[in-house]
Write a protein that holds these residues in place. Structure first.
Motif, PDB file in Angstrom:
ATOM      1  N   PHE A 104      -7.087  -5.419  -2.007  1.00 48.28           N
ATOM      2  CA  PHE A 104      -6.103  -4.611  -1.710  1.00 48.28           C
ATOM      3  C   PHE A 104      -5.909  -4.051  -2.664  1.00 48.28           C
ATOM      4  O   PHE A 104      -5.731  -2.893  -2.067  1.00 48.28           O
ATOM      5  CB  PHE A 104      -4.618  -5.594  -1.796  1.00 48.28           C
ATOM      6  CG  PHE A 104      -3.498  -5.020  -0.365  1.00 48.28           C
ATOM      7  CD1 PHE A 104      -3.849  -4.938   0.880  1.00 48.28           C
ATOM      8  CD2 PHE A 104      -2.347  -4.394  -0.662  1.00 48.28           C
ATOM      9  CE1 PHE A 104      -2.727  -4.590   2.156  1.00 48.28           C
ATOM     10  CE2 PHE A 104      -2.036  -3.476  -0.011  1.00 48.28           C
ATOM     11  CZ  PHE A 104      -2.108  -3.783   1.117  1.00 48.28           C
ATOM     12  N   SER A 105      -6.180  -3.870  -3.482  1.00 46.90           N
ATOM     13  CA  SER A 105      -5.207  -2.803  -4.670  1.00 46.90           C
ATOM     14  C   SER A 105      -6.647  -1.870  -4.880  1.00 46.90           C
ATOM     15  O   SER A 105      -5.935  -0.995  -5.496  1.00 46.90           O
ATOM     16  CB  SER A 105      -4.577  -3.133  -5.965  1.00 46.90           C
ATOM     17  OG  SER A 105      -5.715  -4.015  -6.197  1.00 46.90           O
ATOM     18  N   PRO A 109      -4.644   1.867   0.889  1.00 42.65           N
ATOM     19  CA  PRO A 109      -4.159   2.418   1.846  1.00 42.65           C
ATOM     20  C   PRO A 109      -3.874   3.492   2.801  1.00 42.65           C
ATOM     21  O   PRO A 109      -3.897   2.684   3.864  1.00 42.65           O
ATOM     22  CB  PRO A 109      -2.785   1.155   1.193  1.00 42.65           C
ATOM     23  CG  PRO A 109      -2.275   2.198   0.203  1.00 42.65           C
ATOM     24  CD  PRO A 109      -3.834   2.326  -0.306  1.00 42.65           C
ATOM     25  N   HIS A 153      -7.814   0.305   9.119  1.00 48.25           N
ATOM     26  CA  HIS A 153      -6.588   0.611   7.743  1.00 48.25           C
ATOM     27  C   HIS A 153      -6.490  -1.169   6.641  1.00 48.25           C
ATOM     28  O   HIS A 153      -7.107  -2.233   7.554  1.00 48.25           O
ATOM     29  CB  HIS A 153      -5.591   1.301   8.075  1.00 48.25           C
ATOM     30  CG  HIS A 153      -5.488   2.266   7.834  1.00 48.25           C
ATOM     31  ND1 HIS A 153      -4.924   3.126   9.623  1.00 48.25           N
ATOM     32  CD2 HIS A 153      -5.187   3.577   6.979  1.00 48.25           C
ATOM     33  CE1 HIS A 153      -4.991   3.809   9.349  1.00 48.25           C
ATOM     34  NE2 HIS A 153      -5.114   4.656   8.442  1.00 48.25           N
ATOM     35  N   HIS A 155      -5.297  -3.137   5.035  1.00 44.87           N
ATOM     36  CA  HIS A 155      -3.888  -3.625   5.955  1.00 44.87           C
ATOM     37  C   HIS A 155      -3.949  -4.375   6.952  1.00 44.87           C
ATOM     38  O   HIS A 155      -3.047  -5.483   6.846  1.00 44.87           O
ATOM     39  CB  HIS A 155      -2.306  -2.859   5.350  1.00 44.87           C
ATOM     40  CG  HIS A 155      -1.924  -1.791   6.683  1.00 44.87           C
ATOM     41  ND1 HIS A 155      -1.634  -2.325   7.984  1.00 44.87           N
ATOM     42  CD2 HIS A 155      -2.222  -0.670   6.782  1.00 44.87           C
ATOM     43  CE1 HIS A 155      -1.597  -1.280   8.361  1.00 44.87           C
ATOM     44  NE2 HIS A 155      -1.964   0.532   8.053  1.00 44.87           N
ATOM     45  N   GLU A 156      -4.772  -3.871   8.050  1.00 43.58           N
ATOM     46  CA  GLU A 156      -5.160  -4.961   8.971  1.00 43.58           C
ATOM     47  C   GLU A 156      -5.852  -5.506   8.817  1.00 43.58           C
ATOM     48  O   GLU A 156      -6.598  -5.954  10.237  1.00 43.58           O
ATOM     49  CB  GLU A 156      -5.495  -3.860  10.141  1.00 43.58           C
ATOM     50  CG  GLU A 156      -4.718  -2.421   9.941  1.00 43.58           C
ATOM     51  CD  GLU A 156      -4.818  -1.647  11.541  1.00 43.58           C
ATOM     52  OE1 GLU A 156      -4.646  -1.498  12.796  1.00 43.58           O
ATOM     53  OE2 GLU A 156      -5.566  -0.432  10.523  1.00 43.58           O
ATOM     54  N   SER A 158      -8.170  -8.717   6.940  1.00 48.87           N
ATOM     55  CA  SER A 158      -7.266 -10.146   5.974  1.00 48.87           C
ATOM     56  C   SER A 158      -8.713 -10.130   4.633  1.00 48.87           C
ATOM     57  O   SER A 158      -9.108  -9.096   4.234  1.00 48.87           O
ATOM     58  CB  SER A 158      -8.437 -11.257   7.179  1.00 48.87           C
ATOM     59  OG  SER A 158      -9.306 -11.302   6.544  1.00 48.87           O
ATOM     60  N   ARG A 162     -11.507  -7.688   3.621  1.00 46.31           N
ATOM     61  CA  ARG A 162     -11.077  -6.187   2.855  1.00 46.31           C
ATOM     62  C   ARG A 162     -12.457  -6.301   1.815  1.00 46.31           C
ATOM     63  O   ARG A 162     -12.959  -5.738   1.201  1.00 46.31           O
ATOM     64  CB  ARG A 162      -9.909  -6.582   1.918  1.00 46.31           C
ATOM     65  CG  ARG A 162      -8.381  -6.023   3.381  1.00 46.31           C
ATOM     66  CD  ARG A 162      -7.217  -5.435   1.775  1.00 46.31           C
ATOM     67  NE  ARG A 162      -6.956  -6.917   1.491  1.00 46.31           N
ATOM     68  CZ  ARG A 162      -5.972  -7.337   2.381  1.00 46.31           C
ATOM     69  NH1 ARG A 162      -5.551  -7.311   3.516  1.00 46.31           N
ATOM     70  NH2 ARG A 162      -5.085  -8.899   1.278  1.00 46.31           N
TER      71      ARG A 162
END
Length: 325
Positions: A104-105, A109, A153, A155-156, A158, A162
């Motif tokens: 995620f990081s 995003p 994106h 954030h959409e 899991s 990702r």
């Protein structure tokens, strides 16, 4: 014959953390990595394991050219990374990719997945827009995602999806080597198994070599050909994964396996609980750095640093329990 793709000799990284006093005295240095040798063969996996603070991530950063060694040399195809030409540097950047712990990081995003995966290809400038579009769809499929994931994106998605996107970005330029820094640590157990199997499949399909940085010994057991055990910036043991997990030699390795890896059926393994903590890298102990916590420490261990020596073909250990000295 197995060819070495990447290797390091005598790698150290010391960070200066305080200026020397005005009236004499020495500056303070964090000895994050202190005289490490390593090698990664083509199509194979070397895992670097150890507790937090052992120097694993610092070593990975030097391989990725995010840090420069204080001393020692890292070679890629027998070329010194400190003396690459501009063309060789660009080629190294293409051939050595990275996947980090938290997908995620590590994924912007604000960008769509197709832009994230395609960015390294655009930077290279060797492909047309249509070729890049086709390559994005191809690598998404190779990591188990359909092409329509390109319109989403991060954030959409899991956590497992990702990390698949991060892998797609890494394999997009067709690299020879990928550095994986805790690649499944942020994922649920069931998703970890999927990513581990995907990594094995990608290696078999494309012949990629991996350098894995991890404290997850279960994952390391499934992915590695060779393992190096780091403690306080020093290699304690280095050997094939089968030997290390079947018959660990160094007391520190035995303690790590005792705490983190359940024994397989038929394996006999003693339970070991270590006292104390990893030493302060500003002031590491003399002699063997593990001796303050070692249940087998001898007087010599606090005075003389054991060499990493080969005691059997492919088996190296830095411990006086196995020394002829």
């Amino acid at each position: 014959m197995t060819q070495t793709l990447l290797h390091g000799e005598g790698i150290t990284k010391h960070f200066k953390v305080a200026k020397a006093p005005l009236f004499g005295g020495a500056a303070s240095w964090v000895k994050a990595v202190d005289g490490v040798d390593f090698s990664v063969n083509e199509h194979e996996t070397l895992s670097i394991v150890g507790e937090s603070g052992s120097g694993k991530t610092t070593l990975a950063k030097m391989v990725l050219l995010l840090e420069r060694p204080t001393s020692g040399t890292i070679f890629y195809d027998d070329k010194d990374l400190a003396h690459l030409s501009k063309a060789e540097f660009r080629e190294y950047r293409r051939n050595v990719q990275a996947v980090f712990q938290d997908p995620f990081s590590s994924l912007s995003p604000r960008m769509l997945v197709r832009s994230i995966v395609g960015e390294p290809l655009e930077i290279q400038g060797a492909m047309s827009k249509q070729e890049i579009k086709d390559r994005i769809a191809e690598v998404l499929q190779q990591v188990g995602l359909s092409a329509n994931f390109g319109d989403r994106h991060p954030h959409e998605l899991s956590g497992g999806q990702r990390q698949r996107v991060a892998l797609a970005r890494a394999i997009g330029p067709s690299p020879r080597h990928i550095v994986l820094d805790e690649p499944v640590a942020a994922l649920d157990v069931s998703i970890r198994n999927q990513i581990v199997n995907l990594l094995k499949d990608l290696q078999e399909q494309f012949g990629i070599s991996y350098l894995i940085i991890s404290h997850d010994l279960v994952t390391v057991r499934h992915l590695s050909h060779e393992v190096a055990v780091l403690y306080a910036g020093k290699v304690m043991e280095r050997t094939g994964a089968k030997d290390l997990f079947g018959e660990p030699l160094h007391p520190y390795t035995k303690a790590l396996l005792s705490a983190a890896v359940p024994p397989r059926r038929g394996e006999q393994r003693e339970g070991i609980v270590l006292s104390g903590e990893v030493p302060n890298p500003l002031n590491p102990p003399s002699g063997c750095r593990f001796h303050p916590r070692c249940p087998h420490a001898m007087p010599k261990c606090s005075q003389v640093e054991p060499r990493l020596q080969e005691i059997a073909p492919g088996r190296k250990v830095a411990c006086f329990l196995y020394s002829d000295d």
